[in-house]
Design an enzyme around this catalytic site. Structure first.
Site, PDB file in Angstrom:
ATOM      1  N   LYS A  50     -12.592  19.282  26.870  1.00  0.00           N
ATOM      2  CA  LYS A  50     -12.021  19.789  25.622  1.00  0.00           C
ATOM      3  C   LYS A  50     -12.776  19.223  24.423  1.00  0.00           C
ATOM      4  O   LYS A  50     -13.005  19.912  23.438  1.00  0.00           O
ATOM      5  CB  LYS A  50     -10.529  19.423  25.541  1.00  0.00           C
ATOM      6  CG  LYS A  50      -9.665  20.238  26.511  1.00  0.00           C
ATOM      7  CD  LYS A  50      -8.258  19.683  26.639  1.00  0.00           C
ATOM      8  CE  LYS A  50      -7.479  20.424  27.723  1.00  0.00           C
ATOM      9  NZ  LYS A  50      -6.141  19.888  27.970  1.00  0.00           N
ATOM     10  N   GLN A  94      -2.626  14.515  26.434  1.00  0.00           N
ATOM     11  CA  GLN A  94      -2.916  15.035  27.770  1.00  0.00           C
ATOM     12  C   GLN A  94      -1.801  14.659  28.752  1.00  0.00           C
ATOM     13  O   GLN A  94      -1.449  13.490  28.890  1.00  0.00           O
ATOM     14  CB  GLN A  94      -4.270  14.480  28.262  1.00  0.00           C
ATOM     15  CG  GLN A  94      -4.706  15.022  29.594  1.00  0.00           C
ATOM     16  CD  GLN A  94      -5.022  16.522  29.570  1.00  0.00           C
ATOM     17  OE1 GLN A  94      -5.630  17.028  28.629  1.00  0.00           O
ATOM     18  NE2 GLN A  94      -4.596  17.246  30.595  1.00  0.00           N
ATOM     19  N   ASP A 117      -1.025  22.293  21.320  1.00  0.00           N
ATOM     20  CA  ASP A 117      -0.690  22.687  22.694  1.00  0.00           C
ATOM     21  C   ASP A 117       0.578  23.543  22.716  1.00  0.00           C
ATOM     22  O   ASP A 117       0.951  24.077  23.760  1.00  0.00           O
ATOM     23  CB  ASP A 117      -0.475  21.448  23.578  1.00  0.00           C
ATOM     24  CG  ASP A 117      -1.675  21.169  24.461  1.00  0.00           C
ATOM     25  OD1 ASP A 117      -2.494  22.089  24.650  1.00  0.00           O
ATOM     26  OD2 ASP A 117      -1.771  20.040  24.968  1.00  0.00           O
TER      27      ASP A 117
END
Ligand code: NAD
Length: 282
Positions: A50, A94, A117
């Site tokens: 990412k 994450q 997200d």
């Protein structure tokens, strides 16, 4: 004739190009903070990829590795400081977190304006109310793939297999917002085959290799395989690809379908967050 292949890699490359052009027009490079707690090797790889994606399109990334034994309070403070940092437009925590930390509770501490997200209850609520803010990357990527493949959603029968907060639920909301007639299947669905056979658009997001077989798909349906399962035969989806392709009108492969789109949509969300924050400061 086998169904058309929907090439996620190619669509993701187009999306990245679009993002890079948008970034070039901004006065400041958008910033994404990545937070990796714990020592899960797969998570470390995902975060590294990412960050590489960010660098490729001109998004700055700020990486934090608080360690696998980070106390809840310390992680909460880190997220709080990133919420206040004007250089940080998006925050990626994450998941999964180490066992002593509650991923859902920690994600909920992220400022919704920086929730790239799309996983905070606030973002989920906006989507459920039909006023989407930052949308989770995988479902957003699926919608982009369907649009790119010219799949008609208005009035179509769409069937989503899986009801997670990460994929299934937001995807069902997005399909409903696109005026599809949505059937939502899950592990307690009595007759999965009968539900799936209704689908003009079938999205599999169950995490079960080979779950969707050719007899569950009607001729010409668009089949999107979100499943990503590590097996002895390598990475496979939830769809019995070769057999289903023979009946489907269009289909995504695994790998090379939804996966690259998930990564690309994080970049889209980061730029969208940066723009919104810039406008709010004016
Ligand atoms: P999850 O485990 O949180 O949810 C799975 C869902 O599938 C549940 O709602 C469950 O009810 C349903 N389900 C499980 N077995 C079923 C069955 N036999 N019949 C019907 N429904 C069933 O998983 P998730 O986080 O939503 O991820 C789903 C899959 O998508 C996984 O394989 C995951 O690795 C993959 N995934 C891929 C990407 C990507 O970028 N390609 C991103 C996120 C998740």
């Amino acid at each position: 004739m086998p169904g058309r292949l929907i090439d996620g890699k190619a669509v993701a490359a187009e999306v990245r190009e679009r993002v890079a052009a948008e970034v070039a027009e901004l006065a400041h490079a958008p910033g994404l903070a990545t937070v990796l707690a714990g020592d899960d090797p797969a998570s470390a790889v995902y975060v590294r990829m990412k960050r590489e994606d960010c660098a490729q399109v001109g998004i700055e990334s700020f990486h934090h590795e608080p360690g696998g034994d980070v106390p809840e309070q310390a992680l909460a403070e880190l997220l709080g400081s990133l919420n206040c940092d004007p250089q940080v437009n998006g925050i990626l925590l994450q998941l999964p977190l180490p066992g002593h930390l509650d991923g859902e509770a920690m994600s909920a501490l992220i400022d919704p304006a920086k929730d790239v997200d799309g996983l905070t209850p606030f973002s989920a609520g906006l989507l459920a109310h039909g006023h989407p803010g930052l949308v989770p990357c995988t479902p957003a990527g699926v919608m982009e793939l369907l649009a790119h493949a010219d799949v008609e959603l208005e009035g179509a029968e769409a069937v989503v297999v899986g009801r997670s907060q990460l994929v299934g639920k937001p995807l069902a909301s997005l399909l409903l917002a696109a005026n599809a007639t949505v059937t939502h299947c899950h592990s307690r669905t009595r007759d999965l085959g009968a539900s799936c056979r209704r689908a003009d658009v079938l999205v599999a997001a169950a995490g079960s290799p080979g779950l969707i077989t050719a007899d569950m798909v009607h001729e010409g349906a668009a089949v999107i395989d979100v499943g990503t399962n590590r097996t002895d035969d390598g990475l496979v989806g939830d769809v019995d690809f070769d057999a289903v392709r023979e009946v489907a009108g269009a289909i995504t492969p695994v790998p090379g379908g939804v996966g690259p789109m998930t990564r690309a949509m994080l970049l889209v969300n980061t730029v969208a967050a940066a723009r919104t924050q810039l406008e709010a400061r004016r």
